[in-house]
Scaffold this motif. Structure first.
Motif, mmCIF file in Angstrom:
data_model
loop_
_atom_site.group_PDB
_atom_site.id
_atom_site.type_symbol
_atom_site.label_atom_id
_atom_site.label_comp_id
_atom_site.label_asym_id
_atom_site.label_seq_id
_atom_site.Cartn_x
_atom_site.Cartn_y
_atom_site.Cartn_z
ATOM 1 N N TRP A 76 -14.555 -24.399 6.242
ATOM 2 C CA TRP A 76 -14.893 -25.593 7.034
ATOM 3 C C TRP A 76 -15.288 -26.744 6.111
ATOM 4 N N ASP A 99 -12.439 -28.222 4.118
ATOM 5 C CA ASP A 99 -11.517 -28.878 5.029
ATOM 6 C C ASP A 99 -12.021 -30.252 5.467
ATOM 7 N N ALA A 134 -15.087 -29.810 14.645
ATOM 8 C CA ALA A 134 -14.565 -28.455 14.452
ATOM 9 C C ALA A 134 -15.678 -27.423 14.551
ATOM 10 N N THR A 139 -14.523 -23.836 14.696
ATOM 11 C CA THR A 139 -13.632 -23.327 13.659
ATOM 12 C C THR A 139 -14.273 -22.180 12.892
ATOM 13 N N CYS A 140 -15.555 -22.333 12.607
ATOM 14 C CA CYS A 140 -16.264 -21.283 11.887
ATOM 15 C C CYS A 140 -16.213 -19.973 12.646
ATOM 16 N N THR A 173 -12.710 -18.522 12.648
ATOM 17 C CA THR A 173 -12.403 -17.890 11.373
ATOM 18 C C THR A 173 -13.085 -16.539 11.262
#
Lengths: 230, 230
Positions: free
Chosen positions: B174, B177, B183, B186-187, B190
């Motif tokens: 993250w 990126d 986001a 996103t963590c 993932t």
DNA sequence: TGATTGGTGGCACTGCGTGCCGTTACGATT
DNA sequence: AATCGTAACGGCACGCAGTGCCACCAATCA
């Protein structure tokens, strides 16, 4: 009064001085405590000047586990010498041998170090940072070998952490068990039990296993439909 | 010349001073380097005495990531509030939420901290020691919940290290990126991809899966014999 | 024997972290 | 509203870690 002996001029002399400093540091830390022991104390106990201590070790903390970098290089050498396609499980097992040897070669000092790193906060942090360098090394080497897998980087990071944790668990159980020198294979035996827990299992990956399971579940569903129990 | 303002006397004043110190430290470390920045510099930049700096932080390193202990307590609280028999995979995912929030709430500072911990050896070691406290916390909590399993301690140690590594990998991806605030999930996304790699899979362990697969294979073979396709 | 090399010890210095103390702002009590 | 107690403040001094510098001495070589 004999004149002070200068011992560090030859290679053997340097090794002797270094050993004396390590032993003095371990003894003083254990007896009087880490914070209560100054670098002057260690140097004086080893019969050497304060300035010389810092020529052998980066700092006070490094005198406790001074062979970290050498061991790290040996572990890396195992990976460098291994074939690219060698299965990972035996490789990560073999890569840990230098670490095991470092501990097993001097069990008494290993126990002393273990007690210190358990009880002194500064040394515990130091140990964690040291272990982390091994984790990063395993991570680099595993990333090379898992690059073509889906989620290869993730698998490498997770596996590296898991492997290092397993190694430390094995060493830890050996240490609390009295650090008997004849138990040279106990560490490896303990570690082998963890192989089935790793993402990179000996023969079949977890992903493959999941695919197989899905296909077999569908087969079972068909079985239920075509041949109802009775 | 206005008389120097004393801001730390109220609760809001203390929070303000603390924030100023953190921002000053991050800015000075980033601009002039960690080793080149003294505590005097940080205190002066925040308009406060040197002695006061040490009343807010244990030391120079702690000014970089000052909310470590609070976050650690929140993670532990998640485990404490969870039911004893809650499945482990969603629990360890939820336990990491305080860490994710800590980063996601201030992406800019998180990126600055990330760059510093990458480039400064002292801060990298500090970070490793900090991460290790999370690993130990997860290890303790998992050991409670895996006590009845064979090799439960080993599984707990390995899983804790793997989970923490997965969390850090998620945060790292993250951060590299661009640390975009939108986001937020996103963590977690993932991290979910790593679940299948863990010893304690969502509902069934790899060993169990293998047993099931074997049994289903036999059932399918029987099916093939008794009712050939057509 | 004289010069070079390299390790040593001592000195001085910077900077971190802490104990101590006088001072000062804030809040509570009356 | 005046006063008192608490608590945070700034400043000073100190111990210790770690480093740069330099003079010294032992071993090696010309």
């Amino acid at each position: 009064m004999a004149a002070p002996v200068r011992r560090g001029r030859s290679a053997e002399g340097r090794a002797e001085v270094r050993g004396d400093l390590v032993r003095a540091a371990l003894a003083l830390f254990t007896e009087h405590g880490y914070d209560e022991t100054t670098v002057d104390d260690i140097a004086a106990a080893a019969g050497v000047g304060r300035r010389t201590f810092f020529r052998y070790f980066r700092g006070k903390e490094d005198a406790v586990s001074p062979d970290h970098e050498t061991c790290l290089a040996r572990v890396d050498a195992v990976f460098a010498a291994a074939h690219e396609t060698e299965p990972l499980a035996p490789l990560v097992l073999r890569a840990a041998d230098p670490v095991f040897d470092l501990y097993l070669d001097s069990p008494a000092e290993a126990s002393a170090r273990f007690a210190l790193t358990r009880n002194v906060a500064a040394l515990r942090d130091r140990e964690a940072a040291s272990v982390d360098t091994y984790r990063r090394l395993f991570g680099r080497r595993l990333r090379e070998r898992l690059a073509d897998r889906p989620d290869g980087e993730l698998a490498a990071a997770v596996t590296a952490a898991a492997v290092v944790a397993a190694h430390n668990m094995a060493l830890r159980s050996w240490l609390v068990d009295g650090a008997r020198p004849e138990a040279r294979d106990t560490c490896r035996a303990t570690f082998r039990r963890v192989e089935t827990m790793l993402p990179v299992a000996p023969s079949v990956a977890a992903d493959d296993l999941a695919v197989i399971a899905t296909r077999l579940e569908r087969a079972a569903a068909r079985l239920e439909r075509t041949a109802p129990p009775g």
